[in-house]
Design an enzyme around this catalytic site. Structure first.
Site, PDB file in Angstrom:
ATOM      1  CD  GLU A 134      -2.672  -1.760   2.581  1.00 56.45           C
ATOM      2  OE1 GLU A 134      -2.242  -0.401   3.504  1.00 56.45           O
ATOM      3  OE2 GLU A 134      -3.410  -2.842   2.814  1.00 56.45           O
ATOM      4  CD  GLU A 241      -4.787  -8.169   1.771  1.00 59.86           C
ATOM      5  OE1 GLU A 241      -5.545  -7.333   2.357  1.00 59.86           O
ATOM      6  OE2 GLU A 241      -3.150  -8.094   2.160  1.00 59.86           O
TER       7      GLU A 241
HETATM    8  C1  HAH Z   1      -5.274  -5.349   3.806  1.00 53.41           C
HETATM    9  N1  HAH Z   1      -5.786  -3.840   3.897  1.00 53.41           N
HETATM   10  C2  HAH Z   1      -3.761  -5.078   4.333  1.00 53.41           C
HETATM   11  O1  HAH Z   1      -2.955  -5.021   3.926  1.00 53.41           O
HETATM   12  C3  HAH Z   1      -3.999  -6.482   5.400  1.00 53.41           C
HETATM   13  O2  HAH Z   1      -3.024  -6.531   5.835  1.00 53.41           O
HETATM   14  C4  HAH Z   1      -5.123  -6.236   6.437  1.00 53.41           C
HETATM   15  O3  HAH Z   1      -5.153  -7.356   7.359  1.00 53.41           O
HETATM   16  C5  HAH Z   1      -6.545  -6.244   6.601  1.00 53.41           C
HETATM   17  C6  HAH Z   1      -7.030  -5.262   5.092  1.00 53.41           C
HETATM   18  C7  HAH Z   1      -6.613  -3.273   2.807  1.00 53.41           C
HETATM   19  C8  HAH Z   1      -7.459  -1.719   3.501  1.00 53.41           C
HETATM   20  C9  HAH Z   1      -6.610  -1.151   5.047  1.00 53.41           C
HETATM   21  O4  HAH Z   1      -6.553  -1.912   5.882  1.00 53.41           O
HETATM   22  C10 HAH Z   1      -7.071   0.078   4.902  1.00 53.41           C
HETATM   23  C11 HAH Z   1      -7.924   0.663   4.328  1.00 53.41           C
HETATM   24  C12 HAH Z   1      -8.569   0.447   3.123  1.00 53.41           C
HETATM   25  C13 HAH Z   1      -8.397  -1.133   2.542  1.00 53.41           C
END
Ligand code: HAH
Length: 331
Positions: A134, A241
């Site tokens: 990200e 994911e």
């Molecule tokens: C993901 N982010 C992460 O990669 C993962 O490590 C986590 O467990 C869950 C989701 C997605 C995300 C976020 O954390 C915040 C805002 C939008 C999307």
């Protein structure tokens, strides 16, 4: 376990591994389901800096080791997640031993030590890594996300992370991973980033499309466009994911008490279509991973609002296959 139910990963054996994000609790509460349907796992949190390297002097390998052990006992692959992220990373990374902000050199030294230790420990056990998670910004006018990594190291923090990961395990497949990866503007930036890394001969081998999607979108066309664009870079893709929320992507404040039949029907159709696309692109997809195993335990039961129930996966709260499961199997 119901023997009349087919195994998801066996049915997909000729396409790609099918993964699930797991944690130490879930491999106990969902053992049968996980072992039957998945041939790859991703530790949901246990390899993130905040858990594995909570304090600078010490690593906390116990939970990650247990998940890797579970995978090995059951002949599953392990995707490593994640080495460098703006989130779930302890503050000590960014300060020196007097508590002042770390210099660029010190921060890179800490990053290198962290990556060498973690990716080195799981060499040949973790077959691929989300090296950087990200780093691209969602807002249209900004390219890279504002983060301590970017501010204190500069844009090349991304290159350095991939180089350190490659040094640690030259055989590991290295991914750049991000969400909103099918939105036109963001996919342009993700493309630009990975293209520039490739041009600099940085060891990046794949793009992880997180795939936090909803029955309302992205559309199949949007997904296809992103996939074509990323694949044109000559790299591999994985959906890392995957989940399909029953809510609008932009939370509108509604809350369901139960999954409405018409929404589950939409989800069934959506899952059927995206897996048809994944099969069509089997030469570019090297893995599809769900962010969970069954609807009773998913991060979406607490995101974006704590306690708001969601039903985003192929197995229901009782671990029974949903209609969406059948649509994924119906090839
Ligand atoms: C993901 N982010 C992460 O990669 C993962 O490590 C986590 O467990 C869950 C989701 C997605 C995300 C976020 O954390 C915040 C805002 C939008 C999307």
């Amino acid at each position: 376990m119901d023997n009349n139910i087919k195994s998801l990963c066996k049915e997909y054996a000729e396409y790609f591994p099918i993964g699930a994000a797991v944690n130490p609790k879930v491999i106990k509460s969902h053992t049968g389901l996980i072992v039957k349907h998945f041939n790859s796992i991703t530790p949901e949190n246990e390899m993130k800096p905040a858990l594995i390297h909570k304090t600078e002097a010490e690593y906390w390998f116990e939970d990650a080791d247990a998940l890797v052990g579970f995978a090995q006992e059951n002949r599953m692959k392990v995707r490593g997640h994640t080495l460098v992220w703006h989130n779930q990373t302890p503050d000590w990374f960014f300060t020196d031993n007097t508590g002042k902000p770390a210099s660029r050199e010190l921060l890179l030294k800490k990053m290198k030590e962290h990556i060498h230790t973690v990716a080195g420990r799981y060499k040949a056990k973790v077959y691929c890594w989300d090296v950087v998670n990200e780093a691209v910004e969602d807002t249209s006018s900004i390219y890279l996300r504002k983060s301590k990594w970017l501010e204190m190291v500069g844009e090349d923090f991304i290159e350095r992370a991939f180089e350190y990961a490659h040094d640690s395990d030259p055989d590991a497949v290295l991914f750049y991973n991000d969400y909103n990866e099918c939105k036109a503007e963001k996919s342009e930036k993700i493309y630009r980033l990975v293209k520039s890394l490739k041009e600099k001969d940085v060891p990046v081998h794949g793009i992880g499309m997180q795939g936090h999607w909803s029955i309302y979108g992205p559309t199949l066309d949007e997904i296809k466009r992103a996939v074509d664009k990323y694949a044109s870079l000559g790299i591999k893709l994985q959906v890392t994911e995957l989940d399909v929320s029953l809510y609008e992507p932009d939370y509108k404040g509604m809350e369901l008490k139960a999954p409405l039949p018409e929404l589950l029907a939409k989800q069934e159709e959506y899952y059927g279509r995206i897996f048809e696309l994944f099969r069509e692109y089997k030469s570019v997809f090297t893995g599809i991973t769900f962010w969970g195993a069954a609807d009773d335990v998913t991060w979406l039961n607490n995101f974006p609002t704590k306690g708001r129930k969601n039903w985003p996966l192929l197995f229901d709260d009782e671990h029974k296959p949903k209609a969406a499961f059948s649509s994924v199997l119906n090839k």
